[in-house]
Write a protein that holds these residues in place. Sequence first.
Motif, PDB file in Angstrom:
ATOM      1  N   THR A   1       0.967  -1.151   0.056  1.00  0.00           N
ATOM      2  CA  THR A   1       0.041   0.017  -0.132  1.00  0.00           C
ATOM      3  C   THR A   1       0.662   1.323  -0.039  1.00  0.00           C
ATOM      4  O   THR A   1       1.872   1.175   0.243  1.00  0.00           O
ATOM      5  N   THR A   2       0.187   2.404  -0.201  1.00  0.00           N
ATOM      6  CA  THR A   2       0.754   3.616  -0.148  1.00  0.00           C
ATOM      7  C   THR A   2       1.338   3.801   1.040  1.00  0.00           C
ATOM      8  O   THR A   2       2.279   4.807   1.388  1.00  0.00           O
ATOM      9  N   GLU A   3       0.890   3.322   2.379  1.00  0.00           N
ATOM     10  CA  GLU A   3       1.561   3.478   3.643  1.00  0.00           C
ATOM     11  C   GLU A   3       2.984   2.879   3.666  1.00  0.00           C
ATOM     12  O   GLU A   3       3.608   3.360   4.397  1.00  0.00           O
ATOM     13  N   ALA A   4       3.060   1.804   2.926  1.00  0.00           N
ATOM     14  CA  ALA A   4       4.556   1.212   2.820  1.00  0.00           C
ATOM     15  C   ALA A   4       5.425   2.397   2.146  1.00  0.00           C
ATOM     16  O   ALA A   4       6.582   2.528   2.395  1.00  0.00           O
ATOM     17  N   PHE A   5       4.981   2.977   0.899  1.00  0.00           N
ATOM     18  CA  PHE A   5       5.477   4.106   0.294  1.00  0.00           C
ATOM     19  C   PHE A   5       5.763   5.171   1.498  1.00  0.00           C
ATOM     20  O   PHE A   5       6.926   5.766   1.387  1.00  0.00           O
ATOM     21  N   ARG A   6       4.925   5.624   2.190  1.00  0.00           N
ATOM     22  CA  ARG A   6       5.180   6.738   3.121  1.00  0.00           C
ATOM     23  C   ARG A   6       6.214   6.496   4.234  1.00  0.00           C
ATOM     24  O   ARG A   6       7.021   7.091   4.630  1.00  0.00           O
ATOM     25  N   ARG A   7       6.256   5.134   4.608  1.00  0.00           N
ATOM     26  CA  ARG A   7       7.061   4.525   5.502  1.00  0.00           C
ATOM     27  C   ARG A   7       8.396   3.859   5.016  1.00  0.00           C
ATOM     28  O   ARG A   7       9.095   3.135   5.655  1.00  0.00           O
ATOM     29  N   TYR A   8       8.640   4.198   3.600  1.00  0.00           N
ATOM     30  CA  TYR A   8       9.787   3.581   2.875  1.00  0.00           C
ATOM     31  C   TYR A   8      11.032   3.750   3.647  1.00  0.00           C
ATOM     32  O   TYR A   8      11.775   2.798   3.881  1.00  0.00           O
ATOM     33  N   ARG A   9      11.360   4.890   4.242  1.00  0.00           N
ATOM     34  CA  ARG A   9      12.600   5.227   4.654  1.00  0.00           C
ATOM     35  C   ARG A   9      12.720   4.425   6.001  1.00  0.00           C
ATOM     36  O   ARG A   9      13.941   3.821   6.287  1.00  0.00           O
ATOM     37  N   ALA A  10      11.811   4.353   6.766  1.00  0.00           N
ATOM     38  CA  ALA A  10      11.713   3.827   8.033  1.00  0.00           C
ATOM     39  C   ALA A  10      11.823   2.225   7.906  1.00  0.00           C
ATOM     40  O   ALA A  10      12.808   1.399   8.493  1.00  0.00           O
ATOM     41  N   ILE A  11      11.397   1.708   6.998  1.00  0.00           N
ATOM     42  CA  ILE A  11      11.033   0.055   6.658  1.00  0.00           C
ATOM     43  C   ILE A  11      12.807  -0.113   6.182  1.00  0.00           C
ATOM     44  O   ILE A  11      13.229  -1.108   6.657  1.00  0.00           O
ATOM     45  N   ASN A  12      13.192   0.825   5.243  1.00  0.00           N
ATOM     46  CA  ASN A  12      14.652   0.132   4.659  1.00  0.00           C
ATOM     47  C   ASN A  12      15.710   0.644   5.519  1.00  0.00           C
ATOM     48  O   ASN A  12      16.614   0.227   5.608  1.00  0.00           O
ATOM     49  N   GLY A  13      15.326   1.523   6.613  1.00  0.00           N
ATOM     50  CA  GLY A  13      16.312   1.832   7.671  1.00  0.00           C
ATOM     51  C   GLY A  13      16.516   1.069   8.902  1.00  0.00           C
ATOM     52  O   GLY A  13      17.344   1.293   9.423  1.00  0.00           O
ATOM     53  N   HIS A  14      15.284   0.346   9.088  1.00  0.00           N
ATOM     54  CA  HIS A  14      15.654  -0.634  10.382  1.00  0.00           C
ATOM     55  C   HIS A  14      15.464  -1.844   9.963  1.00  0.00           C
ATOM     56  O   HIS A  14      14.215  -2.238   9.515  1.00  0.00           O
ATOM     57  N   PRO A  15      16.431  -2.818  10.479  1.00  0.00           N
ATOM     58  CA  PRO A  15      16.499  -4.102  10.006  1.00  0.00           C
ATOM     59  C   PRO A  15      15.296  -4.806  10.234  1.00  0.00           C
ATOM     60  O   PRO A  15      14.834  -5.810   9.428  1.00  0.00           O
ATOM     61  N   GLU A  16      14.829  -4.668  11.342  1.00  0.00           N
ATOM     62  CA  GLU A  16      13.645  -5.385  12.048  1.00  0.00           C
ATOM     63  C   GLU A  16      12.314  -5.150  11.088  1.00  0.00           C
ATOM     64  O   GLU A  16      11.607  -5.948  10.912  1.00  0.00           O
ATOM     65  N   LEU A  17      12.070  -3.730  10.887  1.00  0.00           N
ATOM     66  CA  LEU A  17      11.072  -3.394  10.109  1.00  0.00           C
ATOM     67  C   LEU A  17      11.061  -4.226   8.718  1.00  0.00           C
ATOM     68  O   LEU A  17      10.194  -4.563   7.900  1.00  0.00           O
ATOM     69  N   GLN A  18      12.503  -4.064   8.223  1.00  0.00           N
ATOM     70  CA  GLN A  18      12.671  -4.625   6.878  1.00  0.00           C
ATOM     71  C   GLN A  18      12.329  -6.114   6.801  1.00  0.00           C
ATOM     72  O   GLN A  18      11.664  -6.677   5.801  1.00  0.00           O
ATOM     73  N   LYS A  19      12.783  -6.841   7.735  1.00  0.00           N
ATOM     74  CA  LYS A  19      12.765  -8.321   7.887  1.00  0.00           C
ATOM     75  C   LYS A  19      11.183  -8.448   7.971  1.00  0.00           C
ATOM     76  O   LYS A  19      10.516  -9.602   7.280  1.00  0.00           O
ATOM     77  N   GLU A  20      10.381  -7.734   8.627  1.00  0.00           N
ATOM     78  CA  GLU A  20       8.856  -7.951   9.002  1.00  0.00           C
ATOM     79  C   GLU A  20       8.317  -7.759   7.589  1.00  0.00           C
ATOM     80  O   GLU A  20       7.228  -8.497   7.190  1.00  0.00           O
ATOM     81  N   MET A  21       8.618  -6.776   6.927  1.00  0.00           N
ATOM     82  CA  MET A  21       8.042  -6.315   5.363  1.00  0.00           C
ATOM     83  C   MET A  21       8.357  -7.788   4.482  1.00  0.00           C
ATOM     84  O   MET A  21       7.503  -7.789   3.791  1.00  0.00           O
ATOM     85  N   TYR A  22       9.447  -8.208   4.433  1.00  0.00           N
ATOM     86  CA  TYR A  22       9.860  -9.276   3.473  1.00  0.00           C
ATOM     87  C   TYR A  22       9.140 -10.514   4.001  1.00  0.00           C
ATOM     88  O   TYR A  22       8.782 -11.169   3.140  1.00  0.00           O
ATOM     89  N   ASP A  23       8.802 -10.801   5.374  1.00  0.00           N
ATOM     90  CA  ASP A  23       7.964 -11.871   5.781  1.00  0.00           C
ATOM     91  C   ASP A  23       6.679 -11.986   5.174  1.00  0.00           C
ATOM     92  O   ASP A  23       6.096 -12.762   4.950  1.00  0.00           O
ATOM     93  N   LEU A  24       6.019 -10.498   5.468  1.00  0.00           N
ATOM     94  CA  LEU A  24       4.517 -10.216   4.796  1.00  0.00           C
ATOM     95  C   LEU A  24       4.677 -10.591   3.319  1.00  0.00           C
ATOM     96  O   LEU A  24       3.603 -11.025   2.968  1.00  0.00           O
ATOM     97  N   ILE A  25       5.466 -10.100   2.509  1.00  0.00           N
ATOM     98  CA  ILE A  25       5.554 -10.429   1.183  1.00  0.00           C
ATOM     99  C   ILE A  25       5.560 -11.761   0.956  1.00  0.00           C
ATOM    100  O   ILE A  25       4.871 -12.143   0.082  1.00  0.00           O
ATOM    101  N   LYS A  26       6.517 -12.465   1.677  1.00  0.00           N
ATOM    102  CA  LYS A  26       6.699 -14.185   1.296  1.00  0.00           C
ATOM    103  C   LYS A  26       5.290 -14.614   1.914  1.00  0.00           C
ATOM    104  O   LYS A  26       4.834 -15.547   1.308  1.00  0.00           O
ATOM    105  N   GLU A  27       4.725 -14.304   3.043  1.00  0.00           N
ATOM    106  CA  GLU A  27       3.397 -15.011   3.433  1.00  0.00           C
ATOM    107  C   GLU A  27       2.464 -14.551   2.350  1.00  0.00           C
ATOM    108  O   GLU A  27       1.789 -15.537   2.026  1.00  0.00           O
ATOM    109  N   HIS A  28       2.276 -13.517   1.730  1.00  0.00           N
ATOM    110  CA  HIS A  28       1.244 -13.172   0.625  1.00  0.00           C
ATOM    111  C   HIS A  28       1.731 -13.772  -0.627  1.00  0.00           C
ATOM    112  O   HIS A  28       0.771 -14.242  -1.449  1.00  0.00           O
ATOM    113  N   LEU A  29       2.783 -13.943  -0.974  1.00  0.00           N
ATOM    114  CA  LEU A  29       3.248 -14.593  -2.065  1.00  0.00           C
ATOM    115  C   LEU A  29       2.747 -16.106  -2.016  1.00  0.00           C
ATOM    116  O   LEU A  29       2.386 -16.744  -3.039  1.00  0.00           O
TER     117      LEU A  29
END
Length: 800
Positions: A333-361
Amino acid sequence: NARDVERLKDTRRLYAFLKEKYSFETVDIIALLKRYSFIADQDIEKFAKALENDDFETSLKFIYSFMTKLKEIIFNPKTSQGWENIYHKRHIAIGIPSMYGTYREVKFEALGLTFRLENVATRLMEKVVAQINLNYISGKTLKNIYTILDYFREGLELDGVNNQSFNSNLRMLKYSLRSQSFSFEQYINIFQFLAEDVKRTIIKYFLKSYEIPLRIVVQQLFDSDHQMPEKELVKLVNKKSEQFYREVIVDAFLMQPLDKFISRILESLREMSDNLPGQMITEIMSYNSDLVIARLGKPNPQVDNQAFLGSKAYHLKNLRMAGFPIPPGFVITTEAFRRYRAINGHPELQKEMYDLIKEHLQLVEKSCKKKFGDQQNPLLLSVRSGTAISMPGAMDTFLNVGMNDDITQSLSEIPGFEWSAWDSYRRLLQSWGMAYGLTRDEFDKIIESYKAKYQVEQKIDLSSTAMREVAIAYKAALAKNNIRFEENIFEQLLATINLVFESWSSERAKVYREHLEIADDWGTAVVVQQMIFGNLSANSGTGVVFTQDPTKEKHGVSLYGDFALSGQGEDIVAGLVTPRPVSKNQPSAGQNPGRSLQEKFPDIYKRLNQMAIDLTENHGYSPQEIEFTFESEKAEDLYILQIRDQDMAGNRSADVFETPLDQMKLAGRGIGVGGGAMSGRLAFNDKEIQQLRTQYPGIHVILVRPDTVPDDIGMIFSTDGLLTGKGGATSHAAVTAVRLGKTAVVNCANLQVHDMEKKCELNGHVFHSGDTISIDGYLGNVYEGNYPVKTSQDYLEFHL
């Protein structure tokens, strides 16, 4: 053998019975509850269902309600009656007396059941806590933490453990979550207070109570004759007391899990405070992982709107849930776009995002019975942008994501995919290269050279072997320009998602937003879907169709559009191929009989027509523009890729200013009601219109009026543009200008027109007859001077 297996099963059952009898560890809490009449059967069944569904929080609420009922029984001042059936005997060998039998007493049984429920509750609480990612703390995390701490409070109070300071600090946490001004440091303080409250509770209920008795008991057990030196006795008492306290706290209901939970929260908060800049902490605190990804086929009220999903995904989701043939997928979603810097700048947020993508995949894989990265049955994906405000062609799109050399080779060996596998791969390589700066012309030169080599006019006539050579040449072009193509397919998917996000900041996207005054803050969603192969064979294709023929005044469904054979979704909308007509009644169809979709693929055409009727008559849509792809001539192989409101004006382009807005001299604003950008010279009446056309052949003439009356219609016919001080979108001037296709700006409130003096004033800018002026019929802006104008294809889709 079978007998040994039965013995093992019997031994296991015996152990379970003994464990349940002599400890509070319960093997089957449901069976145990059913033995007594304390709890209603329907409540036990609901509890069992919650446990079966791993609904830990609901299960916990049931346990607390059961414990409340049992507590009322235990503390009932009324004397209860016991019942026993006891048998006495002596051991047959050595004569030791013993007894066996049954003793029943309602308070005693309620107490025993309470202890067992406490044990189950502790395990459930541990599972509830485990569901929260405490590697970072956000506002959403804090809300979940409060809920869990309140469960701890309720459980402890049921056990008779109460701390008013803990309750007060917990309420402070609750109300702090309602304030946007609460600082990160204040939250650290609150959890420091809560941690201190837990320590005080442990001291009050589990340490102080045993301090004096332990001194007496330890001495009686280990120094009954009082021979031990005082110093050694103190040391021994402390050692034994520590062992005792540790066991008491471990066995105490919820105390140790609560202590560990708060300590872990504080650890995470302090780690963030020590290692992250303040701005990053602010972004993380407002981050909510529930808002960053959504399935296309499942409702999600939190994000099911165009602001979060973007217009494309929002309508695709509605259609998929309504039963239309939409490829399965998910939306970042656009919320991920708005939080793009935080997600890519924090390892735990990034890992959580990748896990969500894998889950939906995995859900997409399950839906289409293919596997991402599998060489024998690969799932390929399209990765597209999706803004709330349509920006066609402004952002990157990636098709056939999930391919590399090995997967393509394997796919090409599957019957029917010999050609399309390599065609799909070279398309992915081209879009990858263009995202990193290569031009379309560079790839066109390569494929043209192979068409010349094999003496064919169209790429569809290249053999599968030749198409393989083209793909290899495309990849070589990437390497020549030092562009690394990602072979790891999950990393490839992540890269394409990031590239789509980054294309929001591309120069072409900025131009769109700047001239249409679209806020940069909107951002884009990313739509990830199963790839549909419109390039599978000569009986597959892709196209765009209007549900209402724009060349006719007749209302209702009348399909009109273009399609191409052996193509993919971008071919038609990007203008990359020479299209064929959808309907046999289109003008271009008469020049090439039998080439229309209606004639060549009647089942596809019929299904498209049915969906158009369903959309406009049963689902409340206005006339639509539908992008579609079909893998064969069968109706069940037809898929919708996108819909948008049809531009009933029938104009697929508009004029826009080439000059950046900050370099243009803005005089004022009104309401734009028709047309695009126009630069010209100012006229006040019909005579001046004619004079200006004579004096400046080929220039645009813009008529300025304080307002319009029916007598002015003649001048509106003669002029190219219209500027008025009064009147809205429904005024005579607006209605007439729109019908005639004029560029018009009305209701320019600060405009003062002096007819006699042949001049007008707008916010201090003075214009005379014949002066240069520019207007924007979409934005409603008025500029002093003339500026270069260009025609932009699909530009009008902004206000669809």
